[in-house]
Design an enzyme around this catalytic site. Structure first.
Site, short mmCIF file in Angstrom:
data_model
loop_
_atom_site.label_atom_id
_atom_site.label_comp_id
_atom_site.label_asym_id
_atom_site.label_seq_id
_atom_site.Cartn_x
_atom_site.Cartn_y
_atom_site.Cartn_z
N LYS A 16 -15.73 -6.91 60.44
CA LYS A 16 -16.70 -5.83 60.20
C LYS A 16 -16.51 -5.26 58.80
O LYS A 16 -15.43 -5.33 58.21
CB LYS A 16 -16.55 -4.71 61.24
N PRO A 98 -8.35 -11.47 57.32
CA PRO A 98 -7.04 -11.01 56.82
C PRO A 98 -6.69 -9.62 57.35
O PRO A 98 -7.58 -8.82 57.65
CB PRO A 98 -7.24 -10.98 55.30
N GLY A 102 -9.16 -3.72 56.06
CA GLY A 102 -10.26 -2.84 56.45
C GLY A 102 -11.41 -3.62 57.07
O GLY A 102 -12.51 -3.10 57.25
N LEU A 103 -11.13 -4.88 57.43
CA LEU A 103 -12.16 -5.74 58.02
C LEU A 103 -12.08 -5.76 59.55
O LEU A 103 -12.80 -6.51 60.21
CB LEU A 103 -12.04 -7.17 57.47
N GLY A 104 -11.17 -4.96 60.10
CA GLY A 104 -11.09 -4.80 61.56
C GLY A 104 -10.47 -5.99 62.28
O GLY A 104 -10.69 -6.14 63.49
N GLY A 105 -9.71 -6.80 61.59
CA GLY A 105 -9.20 -8.03 62.21
C GLY A 105 -8.41 -7.80 63.49
O GLY A 105 -8.70 -8.42 64.52
N GLY A 106 -7.44 -6.90 63.46
CA GLY A 106 -6.63 -6.64 64.66
C GLY A 106 -7.49 -6.09 65.79
O GLY A 106 -7.34 -6.49 66.96
N SER A 107 -8.41 -5.20 65.47
CA SER A 107 -9.30 -4.62 66.48
C SER A 107 -10.22 -5.69 67.06
O SER A 107 -10.48 -5.73 68.27
CB SER A 107 -10.16 -3.51 65.86
N ALA A 108 -10.71 -6.56 66.19
CA ALA A 108 -11.58 -7.65 66.63
C ALA A 108 -10.84 -8.54 67.63
O ALA A 108 -11.38 -8.93 68.68
CB ALA A 108 -12.02 -8.49 65.43
N ASP A 140 -11.50 1.21 66.35
CA ASP A 140 -12.56 0.26 65.98
C ASP A 140 -12.83 -0.79 67.07
O ASP A 140 -13.76 -1.58 66.94
CB ASP A 140 -12.18 -0.50 64.70
O1 C5P Z 1 -7.19 3.95 66.10
P1 C5P Z 1 -6.23 3.13 65.32
O2 C5P Z 1 -4.98 2.81 66.10
O3 C5P Z 1 -6.83 1.91 64.71
O4 C5P Z 1 -5.76 4.02 64.11
C1 C5P Z 1 -4.67 3.70 63.30
C2 C5P Z 1 -4.25 4.92 62.51
O5 C5P Z 1 -5.28 5.27 61.57
C3 C5P Z 1 -4.05 6.16 63.34
O6 C5P Z 1 -2.75 6.26 63.83
C4 C5P Z 1 -4.38 7.26 62.36
O7 C5P Z 1 -3.27 7.51 61.52
C5 C5P Z 1 -5.45 6.66 61.49
N1 C5P Z 1 -6.81 7.01 61.93
C6 C5P Z 1 -7.29 8.29 61.69
N2 C5P Z 1 -8.57 8.61 62.07
C7 C5P Z 1 -9.37 7.70 62.64
C8 C5P Z 1 -8.90 6.39 62.88
C9 C5P Z 1 -7.61 6.08 62.50
O8 C5P Z 1 -6.58 9.15 61.17
N3 C5P Z 1 -10.62 8.03 62.96
#
Ligand code: C5P
Length: 329
Positions: A16, A98, A102-108, A140
């Site tokens: 993404k 990669p 910021g491409l959301g790989g782990g979330s994807a 994400d």
């Molecule tokens: O939700 P996720 O685990 O991907 O988020 C990783 C880290 O990014 C969080 O622990 C937080 O520090 C930061 N984050 C945030 N606000 C968001 C999403 C992520 O501060 N809306």
């Protein structure tokens, strides 16, 4: 649905980018409120899931983290526990998206594991129900269950599918160093006056019967740029280099470190990404992608190495509901 041969499921999931990302204040729970328009792009990770007595994960080269810390493994474990499944799964992840980009790989990958294991274990769970688990895994993750073009709020987990934008050509490029998400948020918190690109006009442009590319391009923006571009000359140089090479627009992807250029043509993307790769920079020619996780029964595809697969996935709805994950604020 498990196929007749009892073999596994293969899924693919796109990366993404954020066409617009407005980061609000840090909330009491430590997360930041966001308003963002997410867009899937045609760069995919692949995950296969096969029947197995326990849950295992192997990952293609380059992923050094232990399997149990991988978000795909954690997604499968959470789904199994939530659904009371006794069976395991043998997961194999092939990564092309990669990390730290910021491409959301782990979330994807987490979304891919939810869909693959739900099919493998023959769970009749709706995407909305899976989205509840997805939101527990990461902000994400729910987006990837729908993919395409979507508006997300909350900490990113409240997803409203939008009409998918056309497959406009784009280019992704990333400097060697990644940008860990928590650090990028901390960096942004230290910026005195962060910009707040408004998703409103872009929402209207995306919902228009025939979205105008020039209009969309004029409305791209990302709060993180105020923190990342001064702190990371490598990202700033990559972005400027793409604009100088003729990109129509260039925006940082999520919390970085990749940038996404909207391209004047697919040929431009191929040429410029080729030049960047020749110079040792990670770069891919892509186009905007209308879907999210797609499945393919392994046996029907002729095995995992089969060159041609018939991918199946729900196309994003023309007008989607707001999907709010329960138990998550
Ligand atoms: O939700 P996720 O685990 O991907 O988020 C990783 C880290 O990014 C969080 O622990 C937080 O520090 C930061 N984050 C945030 N606000 C968001 C999403 C992520 O501060 N809306």
């Amino acid at each position: 649905m498990r196929d007749a041969a009892g073999a596994g499921i293969v899924v693919r999931v796109p990366a993404k980018v954020n066409l617009v990302l407005d980061v609000g204040a840090r909330r009491a729970d430590g997360y930041h409120g966001v308003r963002t328009i997410l867009q899937a792009v045609s760069l995919f990770d692949y995950l296969s899931a096969r029947p197995a007595p326990s849950l295992t994960l192997t990952c293609s080269a380059g992923e050094a983290i232990p399997p149990r810390e991988n978000l795909a493994w954690r997604a499968a474990e959470l789904l199994g526990r939530s659904a009371g499944v006794r069976a395991g799964a043998s997961l194999r992840l092939r990564k092309y998206i990669p990390s730290g980009a910021g491409l959301g790989g782990g979330s994807a990958d987490a979304a891919a594991a939810l869909i693959a294991c739900a099919r493998l274990w023959q769970l009749d769970w709706s995407r909305e129900r899976l989205a509840d688990l997805a939101a527990q895994l990461g902000s994400d993750v729910p987006f990837f269950l729908w993919g395409g073009t979507a508006f997300a709020q909350g900490r990113g987990e409240v997803v409203e599918p939008l009409p998918a934008l056309p497959p406009w050509p784009a280019l992704l490029a990333k400097p060697a160093r990644g940008s860990p998400t928590p650090r990028a948020y901390a960096l942004l918190d230290a910026v005195d006056r962060r910009p707040h690109p408004d998703p409103g006009p872009l929402l209207a442009a995306v919902r228009a019967p025939a979205p105008d590319r020039g209009r969309v391009i004029a409305l791209l923006g990302n709060s993180f740029e105020a923190a990342l571009l001064p702190a990371r000359p490598d990202i700033a140089a990559l972005r400027q280099g793409l604009l100088d090479a003729g990109a129509l627009a260039c925006v940082v992807c999520g919390s970085g470190s990749a940038v996404c250029a909207l391209a004047p043509s697919a040929g431009w993307s191929r040429r410029v990404s080729g030049r960047l790769r020749a110079a040792g920079t990670w770069a891919r020619a892509v186009h905007l992608w209308p879907g999210g996780v797609q499945t393919c029964p392994e046996a029907a595809a002729g095995g995992e190495g089969a060159p041609r697969r018939r991918w199946r996935g729900d196309a994003p709805r023309a007008t989607g509901p707001v999907v709010r994950a329960r138990g998550v604020t």
